[in-house]
Design a protein around this motif. Structure first.
Motif, PDB file in Angstrom:
ATOM      1  N   ILE A 203       0.895  -1.167   0.061  1.00 49.17           N
ATOM      2  CA  ILE A 203      -0.009  -0.020  -0.063  1.00 49.17           C
ATOM      3  C   ILE A 203       0.785   1.404   0.106  1.00 49.17           C
ATOM      4  N   GLU A 204       1.866   1.387   0.755  1.00 49.95           N
ATOM      5  CA  GLU A 204       2.736   2.273   0.882  1.00 49.95           C
ATOM      6  C   GLU A 204       3.522   2.464  -0.627  1.00 49.95           C
ATOM      7  N   GLU A 205       3.773   1.493  -1.305  1.00 52.62           N
ATOM      8  CA  GLU A 205       4.540   1.750  -2.508  1.00 52.62           C
ATOM      9  C   GLU A 205       3.466   2.214  -3.461  1.00 52.62           C
ATOM     10  N   ILE A 206       2.474   1.838  -3.374  1.00 53.88           N
ATOM     11  CA  ILE A 206       1.068   2.428  -4.362  1.00 53.88           C
ATOM     12  C   ILE A 206       1.031   3.915  -4.072  1.00 53.88           C
ATOM     13  N   GLU A 207       0.923   4.377  -2.658  1.00 52.16           N
ATOM     14  CA  GLU A 207       0.964   5.590  -2.405  1.00 52.16           C
ATOM     15  C   GLU A 207       1.937   6.354  -2.805  1.00 52.16           C
ATOM     16  N   LYS A 208       3.045   5.999  -2.946  1.00 53.00           N
ATOM     17  CA  LYS A 208       4.428   6.683  -3.350  1.00 53.00           C
ATOM     18  C   LYS A 208       4.354   6.914  -4.852  1.00 53.00           C
ATOM     19  N   TRP A 209       3.886   5.724  -5.335  1.00 55.01           N
ATOM     20  CA  TRP A 209       3.839   5.820  -7.082  1.00 55.01           C
ATOM     21  C   TRP A 209       2.898   6.695  -7.245  1.00 55.01           C
TER      22      TRP A 209
END
Length: 157
Positions: free
Chosen positions: A2-8
């Protein structure tokens, strides 16, 4: 993940900041459905290609079909992206603005988690967040009575 998606999403929205347009340009079309204040704080980008995250973890989670699906629009937080050939379709803008409100109500992490879970559990066509957006854009398209979409979304989530 989820954090990776938010950063993307943050990177995608930041990289398009100069070309995004305020949804206030849609005010006359959506009068009685979306408030002018809300439309000033929502944005869209007209693009040749819809940006989508393509992480291995998303595909492993069973979301490959969603990632590969050809769509005319997608929403990331306060900004949505529409294909150039669909940019004049008011129903599409209406639909994506429902998602902007859902993002606001659920907060980014909450929206991402819920959206992924709904796609996994119900599939795209039956995901409750999508069904809400399609029902509301259908109401608009059929020239249904005016109602506050902001209030409806807030009360329905």
């Amino acid at each position: 993940m989820i954090e990776e998606i938010e950063k993307w999403i943050h990177r995608v929205n930041s990289s398009h900041r100069e070309v995004r347009r305020s949804c206030s340009v849609l005010e006359e079309h959506f009068n009685g459905f979306y408030s002018p204040e809300f439309l000033k704080t929502a944005f869209f980008v007209v693009t040749d290609e819809i940006p989508k995250p393509d992480f291995l973890g998303l595909r492993e989670a069973g979301l490959g079909g969603f990632i590969d699906m050809d769509v005319d629009g997608i929403t990331y937080n306060d900004t949505y992206y529409v294909k150039k050939e669909a940019a004049n379709e008011l129903r599409l803008h209406f639909h994506e603005l429902v998602h902007v409100l859902q993002w606001r109500e659920l907060a980014p992490q909450g929206f991402i988690e819920r959206y992924i879970r709904e796609i996994q559990d119900f599939g795209y066509d039956n995901a409750p967040l999508e069904k809400m957006a399609y029902a509301l854009d259908g109401h608009y398209q059929s020239k249904g009575r005016h109602l506050s979409i902001e209030q409806f979304v807030q009360e329905s989530l």
